[in-house]
Design a protein around this motif. Structure first.
Motif, PDB file in Angstrom:
ATOM      1  N   GLU A  38       0.815  -1.226   0.000  1.00 10.19           N
ATOM      2  CA  GLU A  38       0.000   0.000   0.000  1.00 10.19           C
ATOM      3  C   GLU A  38       0.846   1.272   0.000  1.00 10.19           C
ATOM      4  N   LEU A  39       1.897   1.281   0.827  1.00 13.21           N
ATOM      5  CA  LEU A  39       2.721   2.488   0.963  1.00 13.21           C
ATOM      6  C   LEU A  39       4.205   2.126   0.860  1.00 13.21           C
ATOM      7  N   PRO A  40       4.664   1.638  -0.297  1.00 12.99           N
ATOM      8  CA  PRO A  40       6.030   1.132  -0.313  1.00 12.99           C
ATOM      9  C   PRO A  40       7.081   2.159   0.121  1.00 12.99           C
ATOM     10  N   TYR A  41       6.969   3.407  -0.353  1.00 17.96           N
ATOM     11  CA  TYR A  41       8.074   4.347  -0.098  1.00 17.96           C
ATOM     12  C   TYR A  41       7.616   5.678   0.502  1.00 17.96           C
ATOM     13  N   ALA A  42       6.355   5.749   0.950  1.00 12.95           N
ATOM     14  CA  ALA A  42       5.828   7.035   1.427  1.00 12.95           C
ATOM     15  C   ALA A  42       6.041   7.234   2.925  1.00 12.95           C
ATOM     16  N   THR A  43       6.754   6.316   3.583  1.00 14.59           N
ATOM     17  CA  THR A  43       6.942   6.439   5.027  1.00 14.59           C
ATOM     18  C   THR A  43       8.417   6.522   5.389  1.00 14.59           C
ATOM     19  N   THR A  44       8.697   7.254   6.466  1.00 16.47           N
ATOM     20  CA  THR A  44      10.031   7.228   7.065  1.00 16.47           C
ATOM     21  C   THR A  44       9.838   7.346   8.568  1.00 16.47           C
ATOM     22  N   VAL A  45      10.898   7.115   9.321  1.00 15.55           N
ATOM     23  CA  VAL A  45      10.793   7.092  10.786  1.00 15.55           C
ATOM     24  C   VAL A  45      11.842   8.003  11.401  1.00 15.55           C
ATOM     25  N   GLU A  46      11.413   8.780  12.376  1.00 18.57           N
ATOM     26  CA  GLU A  46      12.325   9.654  13.116  1.00 18.57           C
ATOM     27  C   GLU A  46      12.241   9.290  14.606  1.00 18.57           C
ATOM     28  N   ILE A  47      13.372   9.032  15.221  1.00 17.74           N
ATOM     29  CA  ILE A  47      13.387   8.729  16.658  1.00 17.74           C
ATOM     30  C   ILE A  47      13.505  10.050  17.423  1.00 17.74           C
ATOM     31  N   GLU A  48      12.416  10.419  18.094  1.00 16.63           N
ATOM     32  CA  GLU A  48      12.386  11.695  18.838  1.00 16.63           C
ATOM     33  C   GLU A  48      12.969  11.553  20.239  1.00 16.63           C
ATOM     34  N   ARG A  49      12.838  10.338  20.788  1.00 13.72           N
ATOM     35  CA  ARG A  49      13.324  10.153  22.167  1.00 13.72           C
ATOM     36  C   ARG A  49      14.020   8.797  22.273  1.00 13.72           C
ATOM     37  N   PHE A  50      15.173   8.793  22.917  1.00 16.36           N
ATOM     38  CA  PHE A  50      15.898   7.543  23.164  1.00 16.36           C
ATOM     39  C   PHE A  50      16.615   7.714  24.498  1.00 16.36           C
ATOM     40  N   VAL A  51      16.014   7.162  25.548  1.00 16.34           N
ATOM     41  CA  VAL A  51      16.528   7.377  26.911  1.00 16.34           C
ATOM     42  C   VAL A  51      16.811   6.029  27.576  1.00 16.34           C
ATOM     43  N   GLU A  52      17.980   5.907  28.164  1.00 15.56           N
ATOM     44  CA  GLU A  52      18.328   4.701  28.935  1.00 15.56           C
ATOM     45  C   GLU A  52      18.028   4.948  30.409  1.00 15.56           C
ATOM     46  N   GLU A  53      17.294   4.035  31.014  1.00 11.71           N
ATOM     47  CA  GLU A  53      16.994   4.150  32.450  1.00 11.71           C
ATOM     48  C   GLU A  53      17.412   2.860  33.152  1.00 11.71           C
ATOM     49  N   PRO A  54      17.989   2.969  34.355  1.00  8.37           N
ATOM     50  CA  PRO A  54      18.295   1.741  35.108  1.00  8.37           C
ATOM     51  C   PRO A  54      16.985   1.066  35.531  1.00  8.37           C
ATOM     52  N   SER A  55      16.982  -0.256  35.527  1.00  6.53           N
ATOM     53  CA  SER A  55      15.799  -0.996  35.970  1.00  6.53           C
ATOM     54  C   SER A  55      16.277  -2.215  36.759  1.00  6.53           C
ATOM     55  N   PRO A  56      15.375  -2.859  37.523  1.00 10.24           N
ATOM     56  CA  PRO A  56      15.794  -4.026  38.320  1.00 10.24           C
ATOM     57  C   PRO A  56      16.437  -5.132  37.473  1.00 10.24           C
ATOM     58  N   LYS A  57      16.068  -5.186  36.186  1.00 10.44           N
ATOM     59  CA  LYS A  57      16.616  -6.243  35.330  1.00 10.44           C
ATOM     60  C   LYS A  57      17.675  -5.720  34.359  1.00 10.44           C
ATOM     61  N   GLY A  58      18.318  -4.613  34.703  1.00 17.21           N
ATOM     62  CA  GLY A  58      19.362  -4.063  33.827  1.00 17.21           C
ATOM     63  C   GLY A  58      19.010  -2.677  33.344  1.00 17.21           C
ATOM     64  N   VAL A  59      18.841  -2.517  32.012  1.00 19.60           N
ATOM     65  CA  VAL A  59      18.559  -1.197  31.426  1.00 19.60           C
ATOM     66  C   VAL A  59      17.207  -1.237  30.727  1.00 19.60           C
ATOM     67  N   LEU A  60      16.423  -0.179  30.931  1.00 13.41           N
ATOM     68  CA  LEU A  60      15.167   0.000  30.192  1.00 13.41           C
ATOM     69  C   LEU A  60      15.387   1.108  29.170  1.00 13.41           C
TER      70      LEU A  60
END
Length: 302
Positions: free
Chosen positions: A209-231
């Protein structure tokens, strides 16, 4: 310990769209660094995949497919990125699909010939050839009048024929120590890879349906400590060109967008080895794929 004849160098992976270049890079690296889908031109960026072996290191430059049609700014930029990948490399792999050779394969070969590089012909998808006796005449025909440093029938998907290919490529590279650590697999950031994994799902689920009309931008990428390592908290914006396309991406009751988000998140967790919390939004920017300024703002470059 360094191998006594250790070799390392940059290798451009070139070919027309949809011949399995990214699948080959992933197979050699042993991890998913380049996204794949059945759609041509899934790869839009030049990307380095680092494949480390006891006897040497291949720095594989995965490229968009070289293609004749250059109607939009996106196509022109992708072709420039593919040709630009030939600068400063030590050798090249020309990837073709077994049993096929068309004008765009010739276009890719001619670009390599002009760059005066040692070129290894990689004949991919031999597993799909039912009549194996047809392979030898095919290999003879495509090699005739063309100067290849080696010819290797392989199946990147089934990982067959790769050992001989690696040996052949290493022989073309300079003797030198590894240029990256053996645990490094790409020069791209996790942020970049996150965006690509969302785009892969868009290509897989909306390719018709939309082979080439989409792209993606990462607005947020944050690492947080969590009980099981990194979130990892990741916010991804899916850009489309028209309001109607936005509705297609979201789907009935938001179902399509949820599925894209879930599959992307699982791929991210597998690649990053961390728990991921992913949020996705869809926004409209008219004509972005034919606007060089917009393409550069979205991280596309040549």
């Amino acid at each position: 310990m360094t191998h006594p004849m250790h070799r390392a160098g940059h290798v451009a992976v070139i070919g027309r769209p949809n011949v399995g270049k990214s699948t080959l890079v992933n197979a050699l690296v042993g991890a998913k660094v380049s996204i794949v889908s059945p759609r041509p031109q899934t790869t839009r960026h030049r990307l380095l995949g680092i494949a480390t072996f006891p006897e040497g290191q291949l720095l594989l430059v995965d490229t968009p497919g070289i293609h004749r049609e250059q109607k939009r700014a996106m196509n022109r930029l992708m072709n420039r990125a593919a040709r630009g990948a030939l600068e400063g490399v030590d050798a090249a792999l020309l990837v073709v699909r077994a049993g096929q050779w068309d004008d765009e394969d010739t276009l890719a070969y001619d670009a390599l010939k002009d760059a005066a590089l040692p070129v290894i012909l990689v004949v991919n998808q031999v597993d799909r050839v039912s009549d194996k006796s047809a392979l030898l005449p095919y290999l003879a025909k495509v090699s005739e009048g063309r100067d290849f440093a080696g010819v290797h029938p392989i199946s990147a998907l089934k990982r067959s024929g790769l050992e001989a290919l690696v040996k052949s490529v290493l022989a073309q590279l300079p003797e030198q120590p590894a240029l990256y650590g053996e645990d490094e697999i790409t020069d791209k950031s996790q942020r970049f890879l996150a965006g690509e994994l969302v785009r892969e799902q868009l290509m897989r689920q909306l390719g018709e349906e939309l082979p080439y009309a989409t792209t993606v931008e990462i607005e947020r990428f944050v690492e947080e400590p969590s009980p099981k390592g990194v979130l990892l908290r990741i916010g991804a914006v899916i850009w489309v060109e028209r309001e109607g396309q936005k509705l297609i991406v979201i789907g009935k009751g938001g179902e399509r967008l949820r599925e894209i988000g879930t599959k992307s998140r699982l791929q991210m967790e597998r690649l990053f080895g961390s728990k991921v919390f992913l949020e996705t939004w869809v926004r409209v920017r008219e004509g972005w794929s034919d606007d060089e300024a917009a393409l550069r703002a979205f991280g596309y470059n040549d």
